[in-house]
Design an enzyme around this catalytic site. Structure first.
Site: not given
Ligand code: B12
Ligand code: SF4
Ligand code: SF4
Length: 346
Positions: A131, A185, A188, A191, A195, A211, A238, A241, A245
Site C-alpha cells: 500500500d 465490466c 455494466c 458502480c 456512487c 470520493c 466507503c 461501488c 458490483c
Molecule cells: C490513493 C489510494 C486511494 C485513494 C484514491 C483511489 C483511486 N481509485 O485512485 C482513495 C482514498 C479514494 C482510496 C479509496 C479506496 N481504496 Co485505496 N489506495 C490508494 C493507493 C495508495 C494508491 C492508488 C493510486 O495510485 N491511485 C491513482 C490511480 C490513477 O491509480 P489506480 O487506480 O491504481 O489506477 C492505475 C491502474 O489501475 C491503471 N488503470 C486505471 N483505470 C484503468 C482502466 C483500464 C482499462 C486499464 C487497463 C488500466 C487502468 O492506471 C493507473 C496507473 O496509471 C493504493 C495502493 C497503491 N500503492 O497502489 C490503495 C488501494 C488502491 N486502495 C484499496 C482499497 C481497498 C480502497 C477502498 C476500498 C477503501 C475503502 N473501503 O474506503 C477505497 C476504494 C475506492 C475506489 N473505488 O477505488 C486497495 C484496492 C484493492 C483492490 N482490490 O483493488 C489498494 C490497492 C490498497 C491495497 N494494498 O490493498 N484509495
Molecule cells: S459495478 Fe462492477 S462490473 Fe459493473 S461497471 Fe462497476 S466495476 Fe464493472
Molecule cells: S468509494 Fe464510495 S464515494 Fe468513492 S467512488 Fe466508490 S461509491 Fe463513490
C-alpha cells in the site's frame, strides 16, 4: 521457480491470489500522471510529490528487481453490506477497516512467502511493498493475472470479486510472468450510478476529490460543505461501488480471523462521546487510526447531522463546544440539520 510454484507457496502463506509480473515499467503508467496532472489526487501529497516518478519503474525501489510477485488476500466477512444496512443511530465503517490493520497482516504473510521462496531458490534480493510504497499496485496485479481494473477502479477477480487487499514482493529472480485477464465490466454501469458523489467518471477513473473514502480518511481539516450531505452515515471509508458490483454477488469470505469486526457500525452517540484515550484504545491497530481523533469526530458530527435526529442535539452541542476548531465547526453545521428530516442525498 514458476508462477505455479509461487501460487502454491502463497496459498500456504494465507494468500488466495498470487501471480507474477515482470519488474518493468507498467504499460498504463501514463494514466497515473494524467490523473495527478488533472488534480484528481486532491491533497494526497504522497501521490504527487517526488514519489510520483518513482512509480514509473519498480527498479527505483529495488534496482536488481526482475519480477514483481503480486498477492491478494480476501477480507470479506459474513456481515451486512451498506446496501443491506440502514440504521440512523449508527455510523458506517467500511469493511476493510473492521479488523486488524491489513498492512501488518499482509507484510507478515509476504515475509513468510519470501522465506519459503528462499528455501527453494536460494538467496536473492527482495523488497516487500504493501500500500504505502510508491508502486502502482493495481497495474502490477492486473499484469500478474490477479484481475482486471473495474470501472470503479478496483481490481476485480472473476471468481473472488474485489474484496481483497494487494501486496507485492519485488525479487531479483527472473520468473516467467503471468498474463492479464480480459476486462469483464462490459456495459455494466452499476458502480457509476450508485456512487453518491459521482466520483466515478467512466473512461477517466475515479476523481478522489469527490470520493467519500478520501473525505473521511485522507482529507485533514475541513470537508467542503457542499459534499457533506452526500457522505451520509459514513464515518470511515466507503464500500458502495463494491457493494453493488455484480462480481461481488458471490464473492467468498475470508477464513482469516484478523479481519473479523471489532466494531461493526458503532452507535453514533457512543462515538461522539469518546475521549482521545478511548479512541486510541478502541481503534489502535486498525486502519481507523489514520483518521486521527479530530478527523474521526469531524466525520461522526457529519453523520449525525445527516441523520437529522433531534436526539443527537445534546451530543452535537458538546462537540460544537470542542476546543478543536474543525470538530466544533462541523458539529455546528450538523446542528443546523437536527430536527429536520434526514438530509436528502444529492
Ligand atoms: C490513493 C489510494 C486511494 C485513494 C484514491 C483511489 C483511486 N481509485 O485512485 C482513495 C482514498 C479514494 C482510496 C479509496 C479506496 N481504496 Co485505496 N489506495 C490508494 C493507493 C495508495 C494508491 C492508488 C493510486 O495510485 N491511485 C491513482 C490511480 C490513477 O491509480 P489506480 O487506480 O491504481 O489506477 C492505475 C491502474 O489501475 C491503471 N488503470 C486505471 N483505470 C484503468 C482502466 C483500464 C482499462 C486499464 C487497463 C488500466 C487502468 O492506471 C493507473 C496507473 O496509471 C493504493 C495502493 C497503491 N500503492 O497502489 C490503495 C488501494 C488502491 N486502495 C484499496 C482499497 C481497498 C480502497 C477502498 C476500498 C477503501 C475503502 N473501503 O474506503 C477505497 C476504494 C475506492 C475506489 N473505488 O477505488 C486497495 C484496492 C484493492 C483492490 N482490490 O483493488 C489498494 C490497492 C490498497 C491495497 N494494498 O490493498 N484509495
Ligand atoms: S459495478 Fe462492477 S462490473 Fe459493473 S461497471 Fe462497476 S466495476 Fe464493472
Ligand atoms: S468509494 Fe464510495 S464515494 Fe468513492 S467512488 Fe466508490 S461509491 Fe463513490
Amino acid at each position: 521457480m514458476t508462477s505455479d510454484d509461487i501460487r502454491e507457496l502463497a496459498r500456504d502463506c494465507g494468500f488466495e491470489l498470487a501471480g507474477v509480473a515482470a519488474a518493468l515499467s507498467a504499460d498504463d503508467r501514463t494514466r497515473y500522471h494524467q490523473w495527478i496532472a488533472e488534480g484528481q489526487a486532491g491533497a494526497m501529497r504522497y501521490l504527487t510529490d517526488r514519489r510520483a516518478a518513482v512509480r514509473d519503474d519498480p527498479r527505483s525501489l529495488l534496482p536488481t528487481a526482475r519480477s514483481v510477485i503480486c498477492v491478494g488476500k480476501l477480507y470479506q466477512t459474513p456481515w451486512p453490506h451498506t446496501t443491506h444496512f440502514s440504521d440512523e443511530d449508527r455510523g458506517w465503517i467500511s469493511r476493510y477497516a473492521w479488523g486488524e490493520d491489513y498492512h501488518d497482516v499482509m507484510r507478515r504473510g509476504l515475509q513468510q512467502l519470501v522465506a519459503r521462496m528462499r528455501e527453494r531458490a536460494g538467496e536473492f534480493e527482495s523488497k516487500i511493498c504493501v500500500d504505502t510504497a510508491p508502486l502502482l499496485e493495481r497495474s502490477y496485479a492486473r499484469l500478474a493475472g490477479l484481475g482486471w481494473i473495474g470501472r470503479n477502479t478496483c481490481l476485480i477477480n472473476q471468481q473472488k470479486g474485489s474484496w481483497f487487499f494487494l501486496g507485492e514482493a519485488l525479487v531479483s529472480l527472473a520468473i516467467s510472468p503471468d498474463a492479464p485477464p480480459p476486462d469483464r465490466c462490459g456495459t455494466c454501469m452499476r458502480c457509476v450510478d450508485a456512487c453518491p458523489t459521482a466520483a466515478i467518471v467512466p473512461g477517466r477513473g475515479l476523481d478522489a476529490r469527490l470520493c467519500i473514502s478520501y473525505f473521511t480518511i485522507e482529507l485533514r481539516g475541513t470537508i467542503p460543505e457542499e459534499h457533506r450531505s452526500a457522505i451520509g452515515a459514513h464515518v470511515f471509508g466507503c464500500d458502495i461501488c463494491q457493494d453493488v458490483c455484480p462480481w461481488n454477488g458471490r464473492a467468498p469470505v475470508t477464513e482469516d480471523p484478523s479481519f473479523a469486526p471489532r466494531h461493526f457500525a458503532p452507535s453514533l452517540e457512543d462515538l461522539a462521546a469518546i475521549t482521545e484515550n478511548e479512541f486510541r484504545d478502541m481503534f489502535q491497530g486498525t486502519p481507523i487510526d489514520r483518521a486521527k481523533y479530530s478527523g474521526f469526530l469531524r466525520n461522526v458530527a457529519i453523520a449525525m447531522g445527516n441523520a437529522g435526529q433531534p436526539k443527537f442535539q445534546p451530543a452535537l452541542e458538546r462537540l460544537a463546544s470542542s476546543s478543536d476548531p474543525v470538530v466544533s465547526e462541523h458539529a455546528k453545521w450538523a446542528l443546523s440539520g437536527v430536527g429536520l428530516p434526514a438530509r436528502p442525498r444529492p
